[in-house]
Design an enzyme around this catalytic site. Structure first.
Site, PDB file in Angstrom:
ATOM      1  N   LEU A  68       0.863  -1.179   0.000  1.00 53.72           N
ATOM      2  CA  LEU A  68       0.000   0.000   0.000  1.00 53.72           C
ATOM      3  C   LEU A  68       0.897   1.226   0.000  1.00 53.72           C
ATOM      4  O   LEU A  68       1.952   1.224   0.648  1.00 53.72           O
ATOM      5  CB  LEU A  68      -0.905   0.035   1.230  1.00 53.72           C
ATOM      6  CG  LEU A  68      -2.000  -1.030   1.356  1.00 53.72           C
ATOM      7  CD1 LEU A  68      -2.703  -0.905   2.701  1.00 53.72           C
ATOM      8  CD2 LEU A  68      -3.005  -0.918   0.223  1.00 53.72           C
ATOM      9  N   ASP A  69       0.499   2.259  -0.719  1.00 56.43           N
ATOM     10  CA  ASP A  69       1.267   3.496  -0.684  1.00 56.43           C
ATOM     11  C   ASP A  69       1.384   4.000   0.750  1.00 56.43           C
ATOM     12  O   ASP A  69       0.501   3.775   1.585  1.00 56.43           O
ATOM     13  CB  ASP A  69       0.586   4.573  -1.530  1.00 56.43           C
ATOM     14  CG  ASP A  69       0.606   4.250  -3.014  1.00 56.43           C
ATOM     15  OD1 ASP A  69       1.458   3.456  -3.429  1.00 56.43           O
ATOM     16  OD2 ASP A  69      -0.230   4.802  -3.743  1.00 56.43           O
ATOM     17  N   ARG A  70       2.454   4.700   1.007  1.00 55.46           N
ATOM     18  CA  ARG A  70       2.698   5.210   2.359  1.00 55.46           C
ATOM     19  C   ARG A  70       1.504   5.942   2.962  1.00 55.46           C
ATOM     20  O   ARG A  70       1.143   5.698   4.116  1.00 55.46           O
ATOM     21  CB  ARG A  70       3.928   6.123   2.342  1.00 55.46           C
ATOM     22  CG  ARG A  70       4.280   6.706   3.697  1.00 55.46           C
ATOM     23  CD  ARG A  70       5.549   7.525   3.617  1.00 55.46           C
ATOM     24  NE  ARG A  70       5.996   7.936   4.947  1.00 55.46           N
ATOM     25  CZ  ARG A  70       7.187   8.439   5.202  1.00 55.46           C
ATOM     26  NH1 ARG A  70       8.061   8.600   4.226  1.00 55.46           N
ATOM     27  NH2 ARG A  70       7.523   8.790   6.420  1.00 55.46           N
ATOM     28  N   THR A  72      -1.664   5.618   2.342  1.00 59.35           N
ATOM     29  CA  THR A  72      -2.897   4.835   2.347  1.00 59.35           C
ATOM     30  C   THR A  72      -2.924   3.904   3.550  1.00 59.35           C
ATOM     31  O   THR A  72      -1.923   3.262   3.869  1.00 59.35           O
ATOM     32  CB  THR A  72      -3.014   3.999   1.054  1.00 59.35           C
ATOM     33  OG1 THR A  72      -2.907   4.867  -0.074  1.00 59.35           O
ATOM     34  CG2 THR A  72      -4.331   3.250   0.995  1.00 59.35           C
TER      35      THR A  72
END
Length: 266
Positions: A68-70, A72
């Site tokens: 997951l993106d940082r 998110t």
């Protein structure tokens, strides 16, 4: 307390990660917004990562199979052996995972739809400096469903009020920043997105609601268990989105959204 005592005092221990599911084969956690999945030379000053924190928390090695993106938050799965990591990666490649996200976006999303909009690969100047920059755009497909809307009596841009929507999202492909880029393409950027969003609305949420994160949460993940084949339905919290839902008069019970995604996810 003296300056020397302050310098030698131990720092407060970070809270443990919330375990959503665990057995002898895999573990799923509720990743907080702002936390990197693993150590990266792109952010040398960061000191806490999901992979290392979970390894220390469980006392065993864990193996990442997706990310997951940082900014998110939400469901993040790790394998507990290389063999299970391989099986889970094969599931992802075969399209067997069903992912459900919630996002708060600018404007009123009037109807459900499917966006089929190819995306050029986003390359990092350092990590991808050897990669080709002339690749064709890759297929990228996202389903979206508007759930709630709110109109606030604040002037943020050129209109006398500001309007926002809560949308359910299902990425059918897995391109970098796909949901953020697709919502921006629809002219409904996700609030808090500093790369593809609207700076005026991001600043408004920081000032009015003390919200400085990307308002995107991976709340639901369905996948077959890699050994038993039984369908796992993993469910994260609404995190900071929950407080905003309460302020806007939207449902803040995760059970409500569980029912939504049971019908929405293909």
């Amino acid at each position: 307390m003296s300056e020397s005592e302050l310098s030698s005092a131990p720092s407060a221990a970070a809270p443990p990660l919330t375990i959503l599911y665990q057995d002898q084969y895999l573990v799923a956690v509720d990743k907080p917004s702002g936390m990197l999945v693993h150590r990266s030379f792109l952010d040398k000053h960061e000191t806490r990562f999901v992979l290392q924190s979970l390894r220390d928390q469980l006392g065993c090695h864990v193996y990442p199979v997706h990310r997951l993106d940082r900014p998110t938050s939400g469901v993040l799965v790790f394998a507990l052996s290389p063999e299970i990591a391989r099986l889970l990666s094969q599931q992802i490649a075969a399209g067997q995972w069903r992912k459900g996200y919630l996002a708060i976006v600018r404007g009123v999303v009037k109807a459900a739809g499917t966006l089929d909009y190819p995306l050029k690969e986003q390359l990092d100047a350092i990590a991808d400096k050897q990669a080709r920059s002339d690749k064709a755009a890759q297929s990228a497909i996202t389903r979206y469903l508007p759930l709630q809307q709110v109109e606030l009596p604040f002037v943020v841009s050129r209109y006398p009020t500001s309007r926002y929507s809560l949308v359910a999202l299902q990425p059918l492909t897995g391109r970098k920043h796909q949901l953020r880029r697709h919502l921006a393409h629809l002219r409904h950027p996700i609030v808090g997105d500093t790369s593809h969003g609207d700076g005026k609305h991001n600043a408004f949420f920081r000032q009015q609601f003390d919200s400085d994160r990307l308002l995107l949460c991976a709340v639901m993940l369905q996948l077959p268990h890699p050994v038993s084949g039984v369908t796992l339905q993993l469910q994260a919290s609404l995190a900071e989105l929950g407080e905003l839902c309460r302020q806007f008069g939207w449902p803040d019970d995760i059970a409500y959204y569980q029912q939504v995604f049971q019908q929405f996810l293909e």
